[in-house]
Design a protein around this motif. Structure first.
Motif, PDB file in Angstrom:
ATOM      1  N   LEU A 114      15.742 -10.913  43.471  1.00 42.11           N
ATOM      2  CA  LEU A 114      15.887 -11.914  42.421  1.00 42.11           C
ATOM      3  C   LEU A 114      17.358 -12.175  42.083  1.00 42.11           C
ATOM      4  O   LEU A 114      17.654 -13.028  41.251  1.00 42.11           O
ATOM      5  CB  LEU A 114      15.155 -11.464  41.147  1.00 42.11           C
ATOM      6  N   SER A 115      18.269 -11.429  42.710  1.00 45.58           N
ATOM      7  CA  SER A 115      19.689 -11.576  42.409  1.00 45.58           C
ATOM      8  C   SER A 115      20.500 -11.181  43.641  1.00 45.58           C
ATOM      9  O   SER A 115      19.945 -10.701  44.627  1.00 45.58           O
ATOM     10  CB  SER A 115      20.081 -10.671  41.227  1.00 45.58           C
ATOM     11  N   GLY A 116      21.803 -11.369  43.546  1.00 52.80           N
ATOM     12  CA  GLY A 116      22.691 -10.852  44.582  1.00 52.80           C
ATOM     13  C   GLY A 116      22.779  -9.341  44.428  1.00 52.80           C
ATOM     14  O   GLY A 116      22.182  -8.768  43.519  1.00 52.80           O
ATOM     15  N   PHE A 117      23.518  -8.678  45.326  1.00 55.10           N
ATOM     16  CA  PHE A 117      23.623  -7.220  45.256  1.00 55.10           C
ATOM     17  C   PHE A 117      25.027  -6.773  45.625  1.00 55.10           C
ATOM     18  O   PHE A 117      25.802  -7.523  46.212  1.00 55.10           O
ATOM     19  CB  PHE A 117      22.577  -6.550  46.161  1.00 55.10           C
ATOM     20  N   THR A 118      25.334  -5.528  45.266  1.00 52.93           N
ATOM     21  CA  THR A 118      26.614  -4.888  45.566  1.00 52.93           C
ATOM     22  C   THR A 118      26.317  -3.493  46.099  1.00 52.93           C
ATOM     23  O   THR A 118      25.453  -2.805  45.554  1.00 52.93           O
ATOM     24  CB  THR A 118      27.444  -4.736  44.262  1.00 52.93           C
ATOM     25  N   LEU A 119      27.029  -3.073  47.141  1.00 51.34           N
ATOM     26  CA  LEU A 119      26.831  -1.717  47.665  1.00 51.34           C
ATOM     27  C   LEU A 119      27.570  -0.728  46.755  1.00 51.34           C
ATOM     28  O   LEU A 119      28.781  -0.631  46.812  1.00 51.34           O
ATOM     29  CB  LEU A 119      27.370  -1.596  49.093  1.00 51.34           C
ATOM     30  N   ASN A 120      26.836  -0.020  45.908  1.00 48.17           N
ATOM     31  CA  ASN A 120      27.434   0.969  45.007  1.00 48.17           C
ATOM     32  C   ASN A 120      27.433   2.363  45.625  1.00 48.17           C
ATOM     33  O   ASN A 120      28.264   3.195  45.268  1.00 48.17           O
ATOM     34  CB  ASN A 120      26.685   1.007  43.669  1.00 48.17           C
ATOM     35  N   GLU A 121      26.494   2.638  46.532  1.00 47.99           N
ATOM     36  CA  GLU A 121      26.342   3.984  47.088  1.00 47.99           C
ATOM     37  C   GLU A 121      26.263   4.027  48.608  1.00 47.99           C
ATOM     38  O   GLU A 121      26.431   5.081  49.194  1.00 47.99           O
ATOM     39  CB  GLU A 121      25.077   4.652  46.518  1.00 47.99           C
ATOM     40  N   HIS A 122      25.976   2.919  49.251  1.00 52.09           N
ATOM     41  CA  HIS A 122      25.769   2.905  50.705  1.00 52.09           C
ATOM     42  C   HIS A 122      27.008   2.400  51.425  1.00 52.09           C
ATOM     43  O   HIS A 122      27.823   1.694  50.856  1.00 52.09           O
ATOM     44  CB  HIS A 122      24.558   2.039  51.045  1.00 52.09           C
ATOM     45  N   GLU A 123      27.127   2.743  52.722  1.00 50.60           N
ATOM     46  CA  GLU A 123      28.317   2.337  53.468  1.00 50.60           C
ATOM     47  C   GLU A 123      28.193   0.950  54.082  1.00 50.60           C
ATOM     48  O   GLU A 123      29.199   0.322  54.389  1.00 50.60           O
ATOM     49  CB  GLU A 123      28.713   3.378  54.517  1.00 50.60           C
ATOM     50  N   GLU A 124      26.966   0.461  54.251  1.00 44.25           N
ATOM     51  CA  GLU A 124      26.787  -0.911  54.727  1.00 44.25           C
ATOM     52  C   GLU A 124      25.351  -1.342  54.518  1.00 44.25           C
ATOM     53  O   GLU A 124      24.481  -0.545  54.185  1.00 44.25           O
ATOM     54  CB  GLU A 124      27.193  -1.065  56.199  1.00 44.25           C
ATOM     55  N   TYR A 125      25.119  -2.645  54.716  1.00 50.98           N
ATOM     56  CA  TYR A 125      23.762  -3.173  54.684  1.00 50.98           C
ATOM     57  C   TYR A 125      23.574  -4.035  55.918  1.00 50.98           C
ATOM     58  O   TYR A 125      24.550  -4.420  56.582  1.00 50.98           O
ATOM     59  CB  TYR A 125      23.500  -3.988  53.404  1.00 50.98           C
ATOM     60  N   ALA A 126      22.328  -4.335  56.243  1.00 49.59           N
ATOM     61  CA  ALA A 126      22.024  -5.188  57.384  1.00 49.59           C
ATOM     62  C   ALA A 126      20.665  -5.830  57.169  1.00 49.59           C
ATOM     63  O   ALA A 126      19.862  -5.366  56.354  1.00 49.59           O
ATOM     64  CB  ALA A 126      22.008  -4.357  58.665  1.00 49.59           C
ATOM     65  N   PHE A 127      20.443  -6.925  57.893  1.00 50.48           N
ATOM     66  CA  PHE A 127      19.137  -7.573  57.936  1.00 50.48           C
ATOM     67  C   PHE A 127      18.694  -7.547  59.395  1.00 50.48           C
ATOM     68  O   PHE A 127      19.426  -7.988  60.275  1.00 50.48           O
ATOM     69  CB  PHE A 127      19.221  -9.020  57.436  1.00 50.48           C
ATOM     70  N   PHE A 128      17.499  -6.996  59.639  1.00 57.29           N
ATOM     71  CA  PHE A 128      16.972  -6.876  60.996  1.00 57.29           C
ATOM     72  C   PHE A 128      15.669  -7.648  61.122  1.00 57.29           C
ATOM     73  O   PHE A 128      14.806  -7.528  60.250  1.00 57.29           O
ATOM     74  CB  PHE A 128      16.660  -5.412  61.337  1.00 57.29           C
ATOM     75  N   SER A 129      15.508  -8.380  62.221  1.00 55.30           N
ATOM     76  CA  SER A 129      14.182  -8.940  62.496  1.00 55.30           C
ATOM     77  C   SER A 129      13.297  -7.735  62.856  1.00 55.30           C
ATOM     78  O   SER A 129      13.816  -6.705  63.288  1.00 55.30           O
ATOM     79  CB  SER A 129      14.240  -9.920  63.661  1.00 55.30           C
ATOM     80  N   PRO A 130      11.975  -7.855  62.680  1.00 49.96           N
ATOM     81  CA  PRO A 130      11.114  -6.717  63.035  1.00 49.96           C
ATOM     82  C   PRO A 130      11.359  -6.228  64.467  1.00 49.96           C
ATOM     83  O   PRO A 130      11.350  -5.029  64.727  1.00 49.96           O
ATOM     84  CB  PRO A 130       9.702  -7.279  62.858  1.00 49.96           C
ATOM     85  N   GLU A 131      11.635  -7.156  65.391  1.00 54.54           N
ATOM     86  CA  GLU A 131      11.862  -6.780  66.791  1.00 54.54           C
ATOM     87  C   GLU A 131      13.154  -5.988  66.981  1.00 54.54           C
ATOM     88  O   GLU A 131      13.304  -5.259  67.953  1.00 54.54           O
ATOM     89  CB  GLU A 131      11.901  -8.040  67.673  1.00 54.54           C
ATOM     90  N   GLU A 132      14.118  -6.148  66.063  1.00 49.89           N
ATOM     91  CA  GLU A 132      15.406  -5.451  66.178  1.00 49.89           C
ATOM     92  C   GLU A 132      15.401  -4.036  65.597  1.00 49.89           C
ATOM     93  O   GLU A 132      16.377  -3.313  65.740  1.00 49.89           O
ATOM     94  CB  GLU A 132      16.509  -6.257  65.452  1.00 49.89           C
ATOM     95  N   LEU A 133      14.329  -3.663  64.916  1.00 47.28           N
ATOM     96  CA  LEU A 133      14.270  -2.345  64.279  1.00 47.28           C
ATOM     97  C   LEU A 133      14.197  -1.249  65.334  1.00 47.28           C
ATOM     98  O   LEU A 133      13.316  -1.278  66.195  1.00 47.28           O
ATOM     99  CB  LEU A 133      13.056  -2.257  63.344  1.00 47.28           C
ATOM    100  N   LYS A 134      15.129  -0.293  65.272  1.00 48.66           N
ATOM    101  CA  LYS A 134      15.172   0.824  66.219  1.00 48.66           C
ATOM    102  C   LYS A 134      15.042   2.127  65.436  1.00 48.66           C
ATOM    103  O   LYS A 134      15.900   2.461  64.622  1.00 48.66           O
ATOM    104  CB  LYS A 134      16.493   0.815  66.998  1.00 48.66           C
ATOM    105  N   THR A 135      13.971   2.868  65.683  1.00 56.53           N
ATOM    106  CA  THR A 135      13.678   4.056  64.880  1.00 56.53           C
ATOM    107  C   THR A 135      14.796   5.089  64.897  1.00 56.53           C
ATOM    108  O   THR A 135      15.009   5.775  63.901  1.00 56.53           O
ATOM    109  CB  THR A 135      12.365   4.720  65.332  1.00 56.53           C
ATOM    110  N   ASP A 136      15.557   5.205  65.994  1.00 57.48           N
ATOM    111  CA  ASP A 136      16.594   6.245  66.050  1.00 57.48           C
ATOM    112  C   ASP A 136      17.791   5.950  65.135  1.00 57.48           C
ATOM    113  O   ASP A 136      18.605   6.821  64.889  1.00 57.48           O
ATOM    114  CB  ASP A 136      17.066   6.469  67.496  1.00 57.48           C
ATOM    115  N   GLU A 137      17.876   4.733  64.600  1.00 56.70           N
ATOM    116  CA  GLU A 137      18.964   4.381  63.684  1.00 56.70           C
ATOM    117  C   GLU A 137      18.573   4.606  62.220  1.00 56.70           C
ATOM    118  O   GLU A 137      19.378   4.392  61.327  1.00 56.70           O
ATOM    119  CB  GLU A 137      19.356   2.909  63.874  1.00 56.70           C
TER     120      GLU A 137
END
Length: 133
Positions: free
Chosen positions: A91-114
């Motif tokens: 519902l709003s924008g976001f800021t990384l307060n605790e994590h080192e990065e964010y990403a958006f993955f299509s379902p096909e791009e999801l890799k369990t080892d990551e």
């Protein structure tokens, strides 16, 4: 063994899954792994309320909780968790307060080892439910 109840958000934006990457961790198997944003459910707290609170604290993000997607039990070497994954809407924008990065993955791009192992347990289900295969 310590057990933790965790509430996390499954968020799709333009067909892609929102993920955050953990930074340094006392548990090497969790360090620098992607996860669904969320955190511990406090005593007496509802999972829906916990995921809202955690995303506000960790990401300054307001969300709408839509429904429970899955519940997964996972045992790590040092503790066990029950992961309650809720389908949510940003519902709003976001800021990384605790994590080192964010990403958006299509379902096909999801890799369990990551991903953090407990979160990775859900990846196959997400691919089946939301993937284009």
């Amino acid at each position: 063994m310590k057990h933790v109840e965790v509430a996390a958000a499954l968020i799709f934006e333009k067909g892609k899954v929102f993920a955050v990457r953990r930074g340094v961790s006392p548990y090497p198997y969790l360090a620098h792994k992607f996860e669904f944003a969320g955190g511990k459910i406090e005593k007496g707290e509802r999972g829906e309320d916990a995921v809202k609170r955690e995303l506000k604290e960790e990401l300054s993000l307001d969300i709408e909780v839509e429904n429970l997607f899955s519940v997964t039990n996972f045992t790590y070497p040092d503790f066990s968790i029950t992961l309650h994954l809720y389908e949510c809407k940003m519902l709003s924008g976001f800021t990384l307060n605790e994590h080192e990065e964010y990403a958006f993955f299509s379902p096909e791009e999801l890799k369990t080892d990551e991903w953090a192992p407990a979160d990775a347990e859900v990846i196959g289900t997400i691919k089946r439910v939301f993937g284009k295969e």
